[in-house]
Scaffold this motif. Sequence first.
Motif, short mmCIF file in Angstrom:
data_model
loop_
_atom_site.label_atom_id
_atom_site.label_comp_id
_atom_site.label_asym_id
_atom_site.label_seq_id
_atom_site.Cartn_x
_atom_site.Cartn_y
_atom_site.Cartn_z
N LYS A 44 -47.73 13.84 9.40
CA LYS A 44 -47.60 15.13 10.06
C LYS A 44 -48.48 15.22 11.30
N ARG A 45 -49.70 14.71 11.22
CA ARG A 45 -50.57 14.81 12.39
C ARG A 45 -50.05 13.97 13.54
N ALA A 46 -49.26 12.96 13.26
CA ALA A 46 -48.68 12.14 14.33
C ALA A 46 -47.66 12.92 15.14
N THR A 47 -47.10 13.99 14.55
CA THR A 47 -46.09 14.78 15.26
C THR A 47 -46.61 16.17 15.65
N ASP A 48 -47.89 16.44 15.40
CA ASP A 48 -48.47 17.73 15.83
C ASP A 48 -48.48 17.79 17.35
N TRP A 49 -48.07 18.93 17.89
CA TRP A 49 -48.13 19.14 19.34
C TRP A 49 -49.42 19.86 19.70
N HIS A 50 -49.98 19.47 20.83
CA HIS A 50 -51.20 20.11 21.31
C HIS A 50 -51.02 20.50 22.78
N GLU A 51 -51.28 21.77 23.06
CA GLU A 51 -51.28 22.27 24.43
C GLU A 51 -52.70 22.67 24.79
N HIS A 52 -52.95 22.70 26.09
CA HIS A 52 -54.29 23.11 26.49
C HIS A 52 -54.32 24.59 26.77
N CYS A 53 -54.93 25.33 25.85
CA CYS A 53 -55.06 26.78 25.96
C CYS A 53 -53.70 27.45 25.85
N TYR A 54 -53.68 28.76 25.85
CA TYR A 54 -52.42 29.50 25.85
C TYR A 54 -51.95 29.64 27.30
N HIS A 55 -50.67 29.91 27.47
CA HIS A 55 -50.11 30.04 28.82
C HIS A 55 -49.37 31.37 28.90
N MET A 56 -49.79 32.21 29.83
CA MET A 56 -49.12 33.49 30.01
C MET A 56 -48.24 33.41 31.26
N TYR A 57 -47.05 33.96 31.15
CA TYR A 57 -46.07 33.94 32.23
C TYR A 57 -45.82 35.39 32.64
N LEU A 58 -46.14 35.71 33.89
CA LEU A 58 -46.13 37.10 34.34
C LEU A 58 -44.83 37.43 35.09
N ASN A 59 -44.56 38.73 35.18
CA ASN A 59 -43.30 39.19 35.78
C ASN A 59 -43.12 38.74 37.22
N TRP A 60 -44.22 38.61 37.96
CA TRP A 60 -44.12 38.32 39.39
C TRP A 60 -44.10 36.82 39.69
N TYR A 61 -43.87 35.98 38.68
CA TYR A 61 -43.76 34.53 38.89
C TYR A 61 -42.34 34.19 39.38
N HIS A 62 -41.95 34.73 40.51
CA HIS A 62 -40.54 34.63 40.94
C HIS A 62 -40.08 33.20 41.19
N ASN A 63 -40.89 32.38 41.81
CA ASN A 63 -40.48 31.00 42.07
C ASN A 63 -40.38 30.21 40.77
N PHE A 64 -41.28 30.48 39.84
CA PHE A 64 -41.22 29.82 38.54
C PHE A 64 -39.99 30.26 37.76
#
Length: 636
Positions: free
Chosen positions: A100-120
């Motif tokens: 199971k640990r071989a398939t655990d995903w890890h991201e760096h910190c949380y990621h917030m996506y805001l309304n004004w991210y128009h290009n994204f």
Amino acid sequence: MIIEGEERYPDAASTRPHVIVVGAGVAGLTTAHRLLERGHDITLLEADSFLGGKLGAHQDWDERDHPSAGIDPLPPITDEAGPYGRRKCAVCTDPCCERKRATDWHEHCYHMYLNWYHNFWALMRDIGAMDRFVPITEIYHQPPDPDADILSVVNPGSPWTALHNAFAGVDPPADMFLQNQSMLDLLAKPDSERQRLDKMSVEAVLLEHGYTTKASRAASHRVLAKAFAAPTAMASARTFQSFNKYSARLPAPTMWLLDGVTAEAIFTPWLCKLAELSGSFRIDDDVLATRPVFRDAIEHFAALERDEEERRRMPSLTVMPLRALTGIEIDPDTGEFLLRVERQDHSRGTRNRFASNEIDPGGDVWRFDGQVVLTVPPRQLAGLVFTRAESGKADPDICLVGSDPALANVARLGSAPIFTLDIFLREPLERPLPRGIINLLGSKYEMTLYDNTEMWRTEDAPDPKPHMISVCASDVKTLMPFVDKPGGVQVVIDRMLAEMRRYVRFDPETDLLHCRTHLQTNAGEELFINAVDTWEYRPRTTTEIPNMTLAGDFVQTAIDVVTIEAAAMSGVMAAEAVRRKTGLGRPVPVVVPDTIPRAQMWAAAMASRPFAYLAKAASEADHGIRGSFVTEYPGG
């Protein structure tokens, strides 16, 4: 000039302009995407074995060494914590933990996506990923008491929720009003003051207003310290103004969160889309080509079943994971680039040690006469601009700063690490965490919690959904010295868990699966800090070097503040800069967020300012009464 062993790249001639994009984070993928749409051949170099940069997600496989002879075996779990904090559990309740640990995903910190991210958002629509984002209207705050009620503010910045938020209990109502008033006054400042604001910290600007209180200033500090690792005494007031003026225009919902891991929800469909735009698509590593994101893109490309004629009419895309640019210079005789490209035996972005930016002069030297787009972090860029492709003595006239002296200023830019600790629980918490981001009020390391169990989709997973919580620490100055020392990783984990227990009830020894615990420090890829007086040192998209452009969240854009949107906008700008040089394709649109007219902000600030001094008087009286009570009744 000729460097021994150099080879021309690419070795096959093409009538299309060729662009080497260095870095496959948001900025690099954006640049590649928009240029592929416009018929440019692309080579994408990435030093990690996964895509996404700071937004990327990786697994245990990506943390292991990948020498040319093969992949190092999975390291055994021992009683001592490994480099990422894993160790044996006192009692094993899950004999399948190694799998199971071989398939655990890890991201760096949380990621917030805001309304004004128009290009994204435009990119996410293009790749068909919009349905993976979930609107979040509340930000939660946990006092330092596991039994205390979790507080929440709803769409902060919206006038329609201001009254609710004032009495939410996070701060006294008077201080909440004063914090909002200080933001109004900041937003009301004219553009003519932008340069002055860049040379002032947020704290200094707040102190200019006689009505602010310690509590109201602390509210602004929470936002900056936890989201951007920049305390108000360090953060540029200009940048904070930019962030708030865009957020004030579109305050609801307060943010969007991804309902899955970024590797699956963003970067798999994104690479599939890039393959779809290509007539020739190749992952230049047979082992990595079997990894899920790369494999899915290869299969998607094969399923298109294009005929040879159609493929010839389309541009090519070559992705080279685990390839780092370790030196670059310009041939003074021909104007061509000389690039030293080295195959890596490990992903740089997963290492926990705070190594220097010293660059190993190994690898192959390419002679290249096309366009180069550098989208590497500031720390790596600061090393590259001083490092030649030819090994030997430093020569300031031949390295990049010889052609563009302003690039030397990248070395002046600051950055800060944010530690992320992923913990797995044997059973759900006695009191479940709400869905979203939870600030731990008054925490020692400016910590936040994020319950991945509540957010990530796991419909296709063979096992039940794991009880995984990510703990982010934005102020790690007192933790960093331990990381590089023997046993230091365990010290950091123990201290973060001890601090977490002030807010959440659990037993670290009996409730956690230590064999799956994971600490990530983002060493070497620290978050760029929008510090005071740095705007003029941040590089522009275009440089004095005719065929080289830059992109990244630290590059000067209208966004200003380091965000996912800053990376996306810089990538779009880099693509347009290249397109103008090659003359191929339609213009690349760059979308700048709308703001509320400054006159309206000024009128609102002037109308409410008289009440600010009344609020300050109320706040001081309230804090005085509270202080007297604590003095008289210290035990509560």
